[in-house]
Motif scaffolding. Structure first.
Motif, PDB file in Angstrom:
ATOM      1  N   ARG A 465       0.856  -1.196   0.000  1.00  0.00           N
ATOM      2  CA  ARG A 465       0.000   0.000   0.000  1.00  0.00           C
ATOM      3  C   ARG A 465       0.894   1.249   0.000  1.00  0.00           C
ATOM      4  N   LEU A 466       1.861   1.208  -0.894  1.00  0.00           N
ATOM      5  CA  LEU A 466       2.923   2.220  -0.935  1.00  0.00           C
ATOM      6  C   LEU A 466       2.381   3.629  -1.078  1.00  0.00           C
ATOM      7  N   TYR A 467       1.508   3.864  -2.056  1.00  0.00           N
ATOM      8  CA  TYR A 467       1.059   5.225  -2.334  1.00  0.00           C
ATOM      9  C   TYR A 467       0.217   5.777  -1.189  1.00  0.00           C
ATOM     10  N   ASP A 468      -0.677   4.958  -0.629  1.00  0.00           N
ATOM     11  CA  ASP A 468      -1.482   5.414   0.515  1.00  0.00           C
ATOM     12  C   ASP A 468      -0.596   5.797   1.695  1.00  0.00           C
ATOM     13  N   ASN A 469       0.413   4.973   1.954  1.00  0.00           N
ATOM     14  CA  ASN A 469       1.280   5.222   3.114  1.00  0.00           C
ATOM     15  C   ASN A 469       2.176   6.441   2.909  1.00  0.00           C
ATOM     16  N   ILE A 470       2.635   6.637   1.679  1.00  0.00           N
ATOM     17  CA  ILE A 470       3.430   7.844   1.417  1.00  0.00           C
ATOM     18  C   ILE A 470       2.610   9.092   1.721  1.00  0.00           C
ATOM     19  N   LEU A 471       1.386   9.147   1.226  1.00  0.00           N
ATOM     20  CA  LEU A 471       0.562  10.332   1.439  1.00  0.00           C
ATOM     21  C   LEU A 471       0.230  10.520   2.911  1.00  0.00           C
ATOM     22  N   ALA A 472      -0.048   9.427   3.622  1.00  0.00           N
ATOM     23  CA  ALA A 472      -0.352   9.533   5.053  1.00  0.00           C
ATOM     24  C   ALA A 472       0.857  10.049   5.831  1.00  0.00           C
ATOM     25  N   ALA A 473       2.043   9.540   5.512  1.00  0.00           N
ATOM     26  CA  ALA A 473       3.260   9.988   6.193  1.00  0.00           C
ATOM     27  C   ALA A 473       3.542  11.459   5.884  1.00  0.00           C
ATOM     28  N   TYR A 474       3.339  11.839   4.631  1.00  0.00           N
ATOM     29  CA  TYR A 474       3.579  13.229   4.234  1.00  0.00           C
ATOM     30  C   TYR A 474       2.630  14.162   4.984  1.00  0.00           C
ATOM     31  N   ASP A 475       1.358  13.763   5.092  1.00  0.00           N
ATOM     32  CA  ASP A 475       0.384  14.582   5.818  1.00  0.00           C
ATOM     33  C   ASP A 475       0.732  14.675   7.299  1.00  0.00           C
ATOM     34  N   GLU A 476       1.257  13.596   7.863  1.00  0.00           N
ATOM     35  CA  GLU A 476       1.624  13.595   9.278  1.00  0.00           C
ATOM     36  C   GLU A 476       2.702  14.644   9.561  1.00  0.00           C
ATOM     37  N   VAL A 477       3.724  14.692   8.719  1.00  0.00           N
ATOM     38  CA  VAL A 477       4.812  15.651   8.923  1.00  0.00           C
ATOM     39  C   VAL A 477       4.331  17.076   8.621  1.00  0.00           C
ATOM     40  N   THR A 478       3.532  17.230   7.579  1.00  0.00           N
ATOM     41  CA  THR A 478       3.019  18.559   7.217  1.00  0.00           C
ATOM     42  C   THR A 478       2.129  19.123   8.316  1.00  0.00           C
ATOM     43  N   ASP A 479       1.279  18.287   8.882  1.00  0.00           N
ATOM     44  CA  ASP A 479       0.355  18.750   9.921  1.00  0.00           C
ATOM     45  C   ASP A 479       1.073  19.101  11.218  1.00  0.00           C
ATOM     46  N   ASN A 480       2.283  18.575  11.401  1.00  0.00           N
ATOM     47  CA  ASN A 480       3.051  18.847  12.627  1.00  0.00           C
ATOM     48  C   ASN A 480       4.379  19.520  12.283  1.00  0.00           C
ATOM     49  N   TYR A 481       4.312  20.447  11.345  1.00  0.00           N
ATOM     50  CA  TYR A 481       5.496  21.125  10.815  1.00  0.00           C
ATOM     51  C   TYR A 481       6.173  21.970  11.906  1.00  0.00           C
ATOM     52  N   HIS A 482       7.514  21.955  11.916  1.00  0.00           N
ATOM     53  CA  HIS A 482       8.282  22.794  12.830  1.00  0.00           C
ATOM     54  C   HIS A 482       9.112  23.792  12.023  1.00  0.00           C
ATOM     55  N   GLU A 483       8.912  25.078  12.291  1.00  0.00           N
ATOM     56  CA  GLU A 483       9.553  26.128  11.499  1.00  0.00           C
ATOM     57  C   GLU A 483      11.072  26.108  11.612  1.00  0.00           C
ATOM     58  N   ASP A 484      11.598  25.706  12.770  1.00  0.00           N
ATOM     59  CA  ASP A 484      13.031  25.803  13.001  1.00  0.00           C
ATOM     60  C   ASP A 484      13.773  24.503  12.700  1.00  0.00           C
ATOM     61  N   LYS A 485      13.122  23.600  11.938  1.00  0.00           N
ATOM     62  CA  LYS A 485      13.757  22.333  11.611  1.00  0.00           C
ATOM     63  C   LYS A 485      13.545  21.999  10.134  1.00  0.00           C
ATOM     64  N   ILE A 486      14.386  21.090   9.629  1.00  0.00           N
ATOM     65  CA  ILE A 486      14.207  20.544   8.289  1.00  0.00           C
ATOM     66  C   ILE A 486      13.201  19.404   8.398  1.00  0.00           C
ATOM     67  N   ASN A 487      12.061  19.535   7.728  1.00  0.00           N
ATOM     68  CA  ASN A 487      10.976  18.568   7.840  1.00  0.00           C
ATOM     69  C   ASN A 487      10.975  17.653   6.625  1.00  0.00           C
ATOM     70  N   SER A 488      10.952  16.336   6.860  1.00  0.00           N
ATOM     71  CA  SER A 488      11.056  15.417   5.733  1.00  0.00           C
ATOM     72  C   SER A 488      10.457  14.056   6.052  1.00  0.00           C
ATOM     73  N   VAL A 489      10.247  13.280   4.975  1.00  0.00           N
ATOM     74  CA  VAL A 489       9.883  11.870   5.056  1.00  0.00           C
ATOM     75  C   VAL A 489      10.982  11.088   4.351  1.00  0.00           C
ATOM     76  N   ILE A 490      11.518  10.068   5.022  1.00  0.00           N
ATOM     77  CA  ILE A 490      12.500   9.184   4.406  1.00  0.00           C
ATOM     78  C   ILE A 490      11.831   7.839   4.170  1.00  0.00           C
ATOM     79  N   LEU A 491      11.815   7.410   2.922  1.00  0.00           N
ATOM     80  CA  LEU A 491      11.164   6.157   2.542  1.00  0.00           C
ATOM     81  C   LEU A 491      12.214   5.112   2.182  1.00  0.00           C
ATOM     82  N   LEU A 492      12.164   3.952   2.855  1.00  0.00           N
ATOM     83  CA  LEU A 492      13.000   2.794   2.543  1.00  0.00           C
ATOM     84  C   LEU A 492      12.072   1.721   1.992  1.00  0.00           C
ATOM     85  N   THR A 493      12.251   1.332   0.732  1.00  0.00           N
ATOM     86  CA  THR A 493      11.208   0.537   0.093  1.00  0.00           C
ATOM     87  C   THR A 493      11.734  -0.354  -1.025  1.00  0.00           C
TER      88      THR A 493
END
Length: 577
Positions: A465-493
C-alpha cells in the motif's frame, strides 16, 4: 620596615575580609565599581563645564580590545567636548554577529548594544550588514583598516599529514584528505569571518552540482561538532595536560595573530604552533574602524578616537599583539615570532556579498536540526534477494541503522512500518516523532529504541500500500510542521505498489504537488532497493516535493545516498530534478 609585631584583626575586619573574598562579595565590589564609574564620569565632566555628558559606545573583538582600551583611555584623558557636549569613550567586547543583528534588526538607536564605533575582525561583517534584509543605516561605507591578519591553518610542528608551512591547501580540511581521527576546529561561520573564509574556500574548491553538494554536506557534518561559537582561544585547545597530549592534535583555522598570541603565553607543557599559509590564497582579516552613527557630535568624537589609534604607541601595541600593518606587511617583531612566516601570503578579496551569504546559508541549512518520519517497507517484496546477495529487508536494516547514526541527538524522528498485513491502514505507526537524544522512559533514549526496532525489522508479508502510506506519512509531517527544523519523510522501500493502494500513482503525485508549500517545505527522500523498483515513478514522487530518489542494488552505496539526500537541504525548495 616591619617591626615584627602582628595584630589580630578585629571581628569586624575578619567578617569584612571573608565577605570580600567570597564570590558574592567580589561580584558586589565589581558592580559597585561600575556604578561609581558610571556616576563619576558624568559628574567629573559636568564639573568641567559640560552641559551634557555622552558615551561613545565602541564595540570590538577580544583580540584587538586591549589596544582599543588604551586608546580610549588616552582619548578620555583629554576630556573632549563637542558643541558643549562632553564625550566619554567606552569599549566593550561584543561578538560581531550580535552587533550585526543590532545594526540590521530595526532602528539601531533602539538597541542597547548597537555601537557608535564598530571594530569587527573583518570588513566581511560590514558587507553582510549592507546586503542583509534589514540593511544598515548610518554605517560607514568605506572604513579604514587598523591592522590585518591572514587566516591560516594552525597545528603543532611536524604534525603528520601537514605540508610545508608555505604550501598548505584548504583541501587539507576535507574528510578524505586527512587522518579520520584528526579533527578540524573552526569558528561557526555565523560568528566569525575566519569560519566564513573556510566555508567559502571549500565551496570554491568543490564547485556546484549534486556531487559538490554531497561533498559539502560530508565536510560540514564532519566539522560542526567541533566548531567554536566565538574567537578561538588556542590555549583552551592545547592546554598541555596529559589528556590533551593523548588526543590527536586538531588542525585549526584561525587568524595568524591567534597563533602569535598562543605561542607567547602557552603553558610550558603545551606544544608550540606553526602557522600554515594557503598557497593558492587566503582572506586577510582587516579590522575595520567603522563609524556607525549619524550623530554629528559622536561622529566627530569617533574621528578623534581614530586619530588617537593612529598614534605610534598604539600601532606598536598592535604589532606586539601579533597583528600585521593594514597593508599586510609584517613588523620585525612579528617576523621574529615562532611559527610565523613574515612574507605576505597570497590573499584574495572574494569574500563579499553573495559569497558571504552563500557560505553562511550552506552551513545553517546543513546544520539545522531535522524532523523526520522514516517509512520502512515490510511487505512481501522486501523478502527478495538484492542482486544475488542479502534480502532487501536486511539492506533496509543497514540503511536504517546507518541513518540513525548520521542524525544528531537534536533530531526529531519517528518510524512507521508499512504492509497491508500490519493493520487495517496498512501500516504500524511504531514510533511517533521524538527527539533522538531524549530519554523519557528510564535511561533508554529514542535513538536506542529505534535501533532496537530497526535490528528486529522483519518482513510482515502482503502488499505495501505504498502510495497510501506515502501520502499519510507526508500529511503527518506537514500537519506537525516545525519552522526551526528541516521537515522530511524518508522512505526505505522495494518501490512497488502493485495496485494495493486506494489512490493511483498519478493521484499521489498530484496530491503531493498540491500539498507542497515552498514556505513550509516537507521533502520526500526515497531509497529503493533492487531493479524491480519503478525508478521513474519514484522520481516523480520525490520531484513533487523538491526531494530526491535513489534506486540501488549495492548495500555499500547507502552511506553516500544518505549524504546526497541530506545535501538536498542546500537547494530546497528550488532543487533541479
Amino acid at each position: 620596615m616591619s617591626s615584627g609585631r602582628h595584630r589580630l584583626p578585629s571581628p569586624t575586619v575578619t567578617t569584612t575580609r571573608k565577605a570580600v573574598r567570597s564570590p558574592l562579595g567580589i561580584t558586589a565590589i565589581v558592580v559597585a565599581l561600575i556604578v561609581v564609574a558610571a556616576i563619576a564620569v558624568p559628574v567629573t565632566m559636568n564639573a568641567l563645564g559640560c552641559g551634557e555628558t555622552r558615551y561613545l559606545r565602541v564595540s570590538t573583538t577580544q583580540s584587538i580590545a586591549p589596544v582599543m582600551r588604551e586608546a580610549a583611555a588616552e582619548f578620555n584623558a583629554d576630556r573632549p567636548s563637542y558643541g558643549g557636549q562632553c564625550v566619554y569613550a567606552q569599549v566593550d567586547e561584543i561578538a560581531p554577529h550580535r552587533i550585526l543583528s543590532a545594526l540590521t534588526g530595526g532602528q539601531p538607536g533602539d538597541s542597547t548594544i548597537a555601537p557608535h564605533v564598530w571594530v569587527p575582525e573583518s570588513s566581511a561583517w560590514v558587507e553582510l550588514a549592507r546586503v542583509s534584509d534589514g540593511g544598515a543605516h548610518g554605517i560607514e561605507t568605506d572604513p579604514p583598516s587598523l591592522a590585518s591578519s591572514p587566516v591560516v591553518l594552525a597545528a603543532p610542528p611536524n604534525t603528520e599529514g601537514m605540508p610545508d608551512p608555505d604550501d598548505a591547501s584548504w583541501t587539507l580540511l576535507l574528510p578524505d584528505e586527512r587522518d579520520p581521527d584528526r579533527p578540524v576546529v573552526m569558528v561557526d561561520p555565523n560568528r566569525g569571518a575566519d569560519g566564513m573564509t573556510v566555508m567559502h574556500a571549500i565551496r570554491d574548491h568543490l564547485g556546484s552540482g549534486d556531487e559538490a553538494d554531497t561533498a559539502m554536506t560530508d565536510f560540514v557534518r564532519d566539522v560542526q561538532l567541533d566548531s567554536a561559537f566565538g574567537e578561538i582561544d588556542l590555549t583552551n585547545v592545547f592546554t598541555g595536560s596529559a589528556a590533551a597530549h593523548e588526543r590527536v592534535a586538531p588542525v585549526i583555522a584561525v587568524p595568524e595573530q591567534a597563533v602569535v598570541a598562543y605561542n607567547s603565553r602557552r603553558a610550558d607543557s603545551a606544544p608550540a604552533l606553526q602557522a600554515h599559509y594557503i598557497s593558492d590564497g587566503t582572506v586577510n582579516l582587516d579590522y575595520p574602524y567603522v563609524t556607525a552613527t549619524d550623530d554629528s557630535a559622536l561622529q566627530s568624537a569617533a574621528a578623534d578616537l581614530y586619530e588617537v589609534l593612529r598614534g605610534s604607541e598604539h600601532r606598536t601595541s598592535l604589532r606586539e599583539l601579533g597583528f600585521r600593518d593594514p597593508s599586510g606587511e609584517a613588523s620585525s617583531t612579528l617576523a621574529a615570532q615562532t611559527g610565523i612566516i613574515a612574507d605576505q601570503p597570497p590573499v584574495h578579496d572574494d569574500l563579499t556579498g553573495d559569497a558571504l551569504l552563500a557560505s553562511v546559508t550552506d552551513w545553517n541549512r546543513l546544520g539545522m536540526p531535522s524532523r523526520t518520519l522514516v517509512l520502512a517497507d515490510a511487505s512481501e517484496n522486501m523478502a527478495d534477494d538484492l542482486n544475488g546477495g542479502p534480502q532487501r529487508i536486511e539492506v533496509a536494516k543497514q540503511a536504517a541503522l546507518m541513518g540513525l547514526g548520521m542524525f544528531p541527538d537534536e533530531t526529531d524522528m519517528g518510524l512507521w512500518l508499512m504492509s497491508e498485513e500490519l493493520d487495517g491502514n496498512g501500516r504500524d505507526e511504531a514510533a511517533d516523532m521524538h527527539r533522538l537524544g531524549a530519554a523519557d522512559n528510564g535511561d533508554t533514549t529514542r535513538r536506542q529504541e529505534l535501533v532496537k526496532v530497526a535490528q528486529e525489522l522483519e518482513v510482515a508479508g502482503g502488499e505495501s500500500r505504498l502510495y497510501d502510506n506515502i501520502l499519510a506519512a507526508y500529511d503527518e509531517v506537514t500537519d506537525n510542521y516545525h519552522e526551526d527544523k528541516i521537515n522530511s519523510v524518508i522512505l526505505l522501500t522495494a518501490g512497488q505498489d502493485e495496485g494495493s493502494s486506494d489512490i493511483s500513482h498519478e493521484e499521489l503525485v498530484a496530491a503531493l504537488q498540491d500539498r507542497f508549500d515552498p514556505q513550509r517545505p516537507v521533502t520526500m527522500f526515497i531509497i529503493a532497493f533492487g531493479e524491480q523498483a519503478d525508478e521513474l515513478e519514484l522520481a516523480q514522487i520525490a520531484r513533487a516535493t523538491s526531494g530526491s530518489s535513489f534506486v540501488t542494488e549495492e548495500p555499500n552505496e547507502i552511506g553516500d545516498i544518505f549524504l546526497s539526500s541530506i545535501s538536498r537541504r542546500l537547494c530546497v525548495p528550488n532543487c533541479d530534478n
